[in-house]
Design a protein around this motif. Structure first.
Motif, PDB file in Angstrom:
ATOM      1  N   MET A  14      -6.146 -29.904   6.150  1.00 57.00           N
ATOM      2  CA  MET A  14      -5.881 -30.766   4.896  1.00 57.00           C
ATOM      3  C   MET A  14      -7.039 -30.909   3.797  1.00 57.00           C
ATOM      4  O   MET A  14      -6.717 -31.100   2.715  1.00 57.00           O
ATOM      5  N   ASN A  15      -8.065 -30.965   4.373  1.00 57.13           N
ATOM      6  CA  ASN A  15      -9.104 -31.023   3.718  1.00 57.13           C
ATOM      7  C   ASN A  15      -9.796 -29.500   2.858  1.00 57.13           C
ATOM      8  O   ASN A  15     -10.662 -29.801   2.058  1.00 57.13           O
ATOM      9  N   LYS A  16      -9.215 -28.643   3.250  1.00 52.02           N
ATOM     10  CA  LYS A  16      -9.693 -27.538   2.840  1.00 52.02           C
ATOM     11  C   LYS A  16      -8.683 -26.936   1.532  1.00 52.02           C
ATOM     12  O   LYS A  16      -7.703 -27.153   1.550  1.00 52.02           O
ATOM     13  N   PRO A  17      -9.700 -26.664   0.381  1.00 51.65           N
ATOM     14  CA  PRO A  17      -8.599 -26.486  -0.533  1.00 51.65           C
ATOM     15  C   PRO A  17      -8.138 -25.093  -0.402  1.00 51.65           C
ATOM     16  O   PRO A  17      -8.567 -23.979   0.310  1.00 51.65           O
ATOM     17  N   ILE A  18      -6.779 -24.710  -0.994  1.00 51.74           N
ATOM     18  CA  ILE A  18      -6.064 -23.516  -0.940  1.00 51.74           C
ATOM     19  C   ILE A  18      -6.545 -22.537  -2.008  1.00 51.74           C
ATOM     20  O   ILE A  18      -6.651 -23.200  -3.340  1.00 51.74           O
ATOM     21  N   SER A  19      -6.844 -21.286  -1.809  1.00 56.06           N
ATOM     22  CA  SER A  19      -7.144 -20.688  -2.527  1.00 56.06           C
ATOM     23  C   SER A  19      -5.939 -19.661  -3.089  1.00 56.06           C
ATOM     24  O   SER A  19      -5.230 -19.158  -1.956  1.00 56.06           O
ATOM     25  N   GLY A  20      -6.148 -19.007  -4.361  1.00 51.75           N
ATOM     26  CA  GLY A  20      -4.964 -17.957  -4.574  1.00 51.75           C
ATOM     27  C   GLY A  20      -3.429 -18.564  -4.385  1.00 51.75           C
ATOM     28  O   GLY A  20      -2.636 -17.604  -4.537  1.00 51.75           O
ATOM     29  N   PHE A  21      -3.238 -19.804  -4.583  1.00 56.05           N
ATOM     30  CA  PHE A  21      -2.083 -20.445  -4.522  1.00 56.05           C
ATOM     31  C   PHE A  21      -0.921 -19.895  -5.339  1.00 56.05           C
ATOM     32  O   PHE A  21       0.171 -19.534  -5.144  1.00 56.05           O
ATOM     33  N   SER A  22      -1.405 -19.755  -6.748  1.00 51.88           N
ATOM     34  CA  SER A  22      -0.719 -19.305  -7.793  1.00 51.88           C
ATOM     35  C   SER A  22      -0.152 -17.765  -7.572  1.00 51.88           C
ATOM     36  O   SER A  22       0.805 -17.420  -8.003  1.00 51.88           O
ATOM     37  N   LYS A  23      -0.938 -17.031  -6.636  1.00 49.59           N
ATOM     38  CA  LYS A  23      -0.518 -15.394  -6.513  1.00 49.59           C
ATOM     39  C   LYS A  23       0.498 -15.591  -5.402  1.00 49.59           C
ATOM     40  O   LYS A  23       1.162 -14.372  -5.298  1.00 49.59           O
ATOM     41  N   SER A  47       4.057 -16.040  -3.463  1.00 48.86           N
ATOM     42  CA  SER A  47       5.493 -15.857  -3.885  1.00 48.86           C
ATOM     43  C   SER A  47       6.032 -17.286  -3.851  1.00 48.86           C
ATOM     44  O   SER A  47       5.443 -18.244  -3.143  1.00 48.86           O
ATOM     45  N   LYS A  48       7.151 -17.529  -4.478  1.00 48.96           N
ATOM     46  CA  LYS A  48       8.002 -18.872  -4.260  1.00 48.96           C
ATOM     47  C   LYS A  48       8.040 -19.389  -2.943  1.00 48.96           C
ATOM     48  O   LYS A  48       7.638 -20.421  -2.700  1.00 48.96           O
ATOM     49  N   GLN A  49       8.460 -18.339  -2.369  1.00 51.17           N
ATOM     50  CA  GLN A  49       8.858 -18.586  -0.680  1.00 51.17           C
ATOM     51  C   GLN A  49       7.683 -18.901  -0.054  1.00 51.17           C
ATOM     52  O   GLN A  49       7.422 -19.908   0.801  1.00 51.17           O
ATOM     53  N   GLU A  50       6.462 -18.089  -0.280  1.00 53.35           N
ATOM     54  CA  GLU A  50       5.221 -18.386   0.239  1.00 53.35           C
ATOM     55  C   GLU A  50       4.678 -20.053  -0.280  1.00 53.35           C
ATOM     56  O   GLU A  50       3.996 -20.749   0.855  1.00 53.35           O
ATOM     57  N   LYS A  51       4.830 -20.228  -1.539  1.00 57.48           N
ATOM     58  CA  LYS A  51       4.366 -21.290  -1.588  1.00 57.48           C
ATOM     59  C   LYS A  51       5.256 -22.705  -0.986  1.00 57.48           C
ATOM     60  O   LYS A  51       4.793 -23.841  -0.564  1.00 57.48           O
ATOM     61  N   ILE A  52       6.504 -22.491  -0.772  1.00 59.55           N
ATOM     62  CA  ILE A  52       7.151 -23.514  -0.175  1.00 59.55           C
ATOM     63  C   ILE A  52       6.818 -23.515   1.258  1.00 59.55           C
ATOM     64  O   ILE A  52       6.801 -24.529   1.829  1.00 59.55           O
ATOM     65  N   ASN A  53       6.761 -22.356   1.638  1.00 65.98           N
ATOM     66  CA  ASN A  53       6.250 -22.412   3.384  1.00 65.98           C
ATOM     67  C   ASN A  53       4.832 -23.058   3.356  1.00 65.98           C
ATOM     68  O   ASN A  53       4.998 -23.997   4.323  1.00 65.98           O
ATOM     69  N   TRP A  54       3.876 -22.879   2.469  1.00 62.09           N
ATOM     70  CA  TRP A  54       2.822 -23.395   2.651  1.00 62.09           C
ATOM     71  C   TRP A  54       2.934 -24.963   2.295  1.00 62.09           C
ATOM     72  O   TRP A  54       2.416 -25.901   3.251  1.00 62.09           O
ATOM     73  N   LEU A  55       3.664 -25.435   1.469  1.00 58.28           N
ATOM     74  CA  LEU A  55       4.041 -26.698   1.328  1.00 58.28           C
ATOM     75  C   LEU A  55       4.676 -27.414   2.405  1.00 58.28           C
ATOM     76  O   LEU A  55       4.285 -28.718   2.846  1.00 58.28           O
ATOM     77  N   SER A  56       5.552 -26.929   2.830  1.00 57.27           N
ATOM     78  CA  SER A  56       6.234 -27.404   3.937  1.00 57.27           C
ATOM     79  C   SER A  56       5.330 -27.640   5.190  1.00 57.27           C
ATOM     80  O   SER A  56       5.261 -28.765   5.763  1.00 57.27           O
ATOM     81  N   GLN A  57       4.512 -26.607   5.486  1.00 57.93           N
ATOM     82  CA  GLN A  57       3.662 -26.623   6.638  1.00 57.93           C
ATOM     83  C   GLN A  57       2.624 -27.891   6.408  1.00 57.93           C
ATOM     84  O   GLN A  57       2.089 -28.420   7.261  1.00 57.93           O
ATOM     85  N   LEU A  99       8.576 -24.333  -8.196  1.00 60.67           N
ATOM     86  CA  LEU A  99       9.391 -24.337  -6.880  1.00 60.67           C
ATOM     87  C   LEU A  99      10.596 -24.269  -6.927  1.00 60.67           C
ATOM     88  O   LEU A  99      11.498 -24.048  -6.237  1.00 60.67           O
ATOM     89  N   SER A 100      11.086 -25.331  -7.952  1.00 61.31           N
ATOM     90  CA  SER A 100      12.458 -25.680  -8.146  1.00 61.31           C
ATOM     91  C   SER A 100      12.780 -26.335  -9.560  1.00 61.31           C
ATOM     92  O   SER A 100      11.808 -26.203 -10.473  1.00 61.31           O
TER      93      SER A 100
END
Ligand code: MEV
Length: 438
Positions: free
Chosen positions: A1-10, A12-22, A57-58
């Motif tokens: 949770m404290n680790k920043p995410i890198s390359g998020f904008s790269k 895919s939409k599905q990958e972003k939603i998966n990451w958000l979900s987890q 995302l939506s």
């Protein structure tokens, strides 16, 4: 949770939603399903929305409604409004109808000058800076000629550049204060491109200016950006009628109403706590049209509230008077709007809104938006000084309360009928619903 995410904008939409979900939704299938439910089935349309911003995302829906019967300068308009607050479109429509039979709204654009500034630091002889500026001004104008070419064809361009000394407030601080005419475009990109070119040219010319000392040659540009404060881009809208003509089926004492209305205006002029809410009501109308027409409501909000404080204390944007038996009510606001460029040519619903408004010029849109704000304020203050706001507001809010209780269509019909003659409160609705269900 404290680790920043890198390359998020790269992702895919599905990958972003998966990451958000987890990461944040704890694998909530429901939230993910809601995000997906709001995707548009037309893939091209969805892609258009995805590409409006980064990390889409939506889609976030707001109601797109219509307030008809606005007579503005003799023409009848139906005004598209995008807003979630239940009573706003109803109030606008009511005010439009009220004034339709009393001569309608008159609106005038007073001026259309937009402002941009290059903010810079200069440590040296002010007279030399002034001379340098006068020497450099034609070069600045020449430097932007490729940017201004098309705008000039449309009758716009750079109107003026002046040097402003702000050293009394901040050591070494000066500005190139620039005025623009941007015709039917809001002009943010045009203005910012010109300003950045001015800045570049100003700095490089200073390096070669022989009268400057080595230190004076080092002009330090801090930033170049348009101003969303546009006190020379003003529109005025007004309504007027004889005091006795203010009466309608509910309003039987027009003289008393006019007096109370004027006092309410005075209170909003002198009391900032009231002025903020008063102006918020105006912005209900303004923002709704600004959003529906794909314009930048944050810019409009910032500029208008600054204007409301221009005399040193936050005050009302609308005013009223009674002279020789004539009631007059008006608004004067700064508005930087566009009817070409930006979202206006892209968002399908914005295109529809522009068509509904008969493809207005930016100046015509300024008039329509100002009228929407004035109408909204009239409706709010009329209610406030007569029945109070809650009667109408809660009637319009009834559907939201019923939806919170998952009322069926049959229950809604029954209760909408019941509350035609009863006061709507949260608890009265819940009570009646319980009775019905029992
Ligand atoms: C509510 O959204 C707006 C009002 O509060 C405005 C006003 O008080 O004038 C009703």
């Amino acid at each position: 949770m404290n680790k920043p995410i890198s390359g998020f904008s790269k992702f895919s939409k599905q990958e972003k939603i998966n990451w958000l979900s987890q990461t944040y939704l704890k694998d909530s299938d429901t939230s993910v399903a809601v995000l997906e439910q709001y995707w548009h089935e037309n893939e091209k349309l969805q892609q258009l929305h995805d590409e409006f911003t980064e990390n889409t995302l939506s889609n976030f829906y707001l109601p797109f409604g219509l307030a008809p019967n606005f007579m503005i300068n003799g023409d009848l308009f139906a005004i598209p409004m995008t807003i979630e607050e239940s009573s706003v479109i109803a109030a606008a429509s009511k005010a439009a109808k009220f004034w339709h039979s009393r001569g309608g709204f008159k609106a005038t654009v007073l001026n259309t000058v937009k402002i941009g500034q290059v903010h810079f630091l200069f440590k040296g002889d002010k007279n030399k800076l002034e001379d340098f500026f006068n020497f450099c001004k034609p070069k600045l104008l020449f430097a932007v000629s490729s940017i201004t070419k098309n705008m000039e064809k449309r009758g716009g361009g750079v109107l003026d550049i002046s040097l402003r000394d702000k050293t009394e407030s901040l050591e070494g601080y000066f500005q190139l204060h620039c005025k623009f005419e941007t015709k039917d475009s809001m002009g943010a990109n045009f203005i910012n491109s010109c300003l950045e070119k001015f800045s570049e040219t100003f700095k490089s010319e200073a390096l070669n200016y022989e009268q400057f000392s080595p230190e004076e040659k080092q002009i330090e540009v801090i930033m170049s950006i348009l101003s969303n404060y546009v006190p020379e881009c003003i529109v005025r809208a007004e309504v007027s009628c004889k005091v006795e003509d203010l009466s309608d089926d509910k309003l039987t004492k027009p003289k008393i109403f006019a007096e109370k209305f004027l006092t309410a205006m005075k209170i909003a002029e002198i009391e900032p706590y009231r002025a903020v809410t008063h102006n918020k009501g105006i912005m209900n109308g303004i923002d709704a049209v600004v959003l529906a027409t794909g314009n930048d409501f944050r810019a409009v909000e910032a500029g208008i509230h600054a204007y409301a404080s221009r005399n040193g204390s936050y005050s009302s944007l609308t005013h009223a008077s009674v002279e020789n038996g004539i009631f007059k009510f008006w608004i004067e606001i700064p508005l930087a709007l566009g009817t070409v460029g930006g979202l206006t040519n892209l968002h399908p619903l914005v295109k529809v809104a522009m068509e509904i408004l008969q493809k207005p010029t930016a100046a015509q849109l300024m008039q329509i938006v100002a009228v929407a704000g004035l109408a909204q304020n009239f409706a709010a203050v009329k209610s406030l000084v007569t029945t109070g706001i809650q009667q109408g507001h809660m009637k319009m809010h009834l559907m939201n309360i019923l939806n919170q209780y998952n009322a069926s269509n049959a229950e809604k019909d029954e209760l909408v009928h019941y509350f035609k003659h009863h006061t709507v409160t949260h608890s009265s609705v819940s009570e009646q619903l319980e009775k019905l269900r029992a």
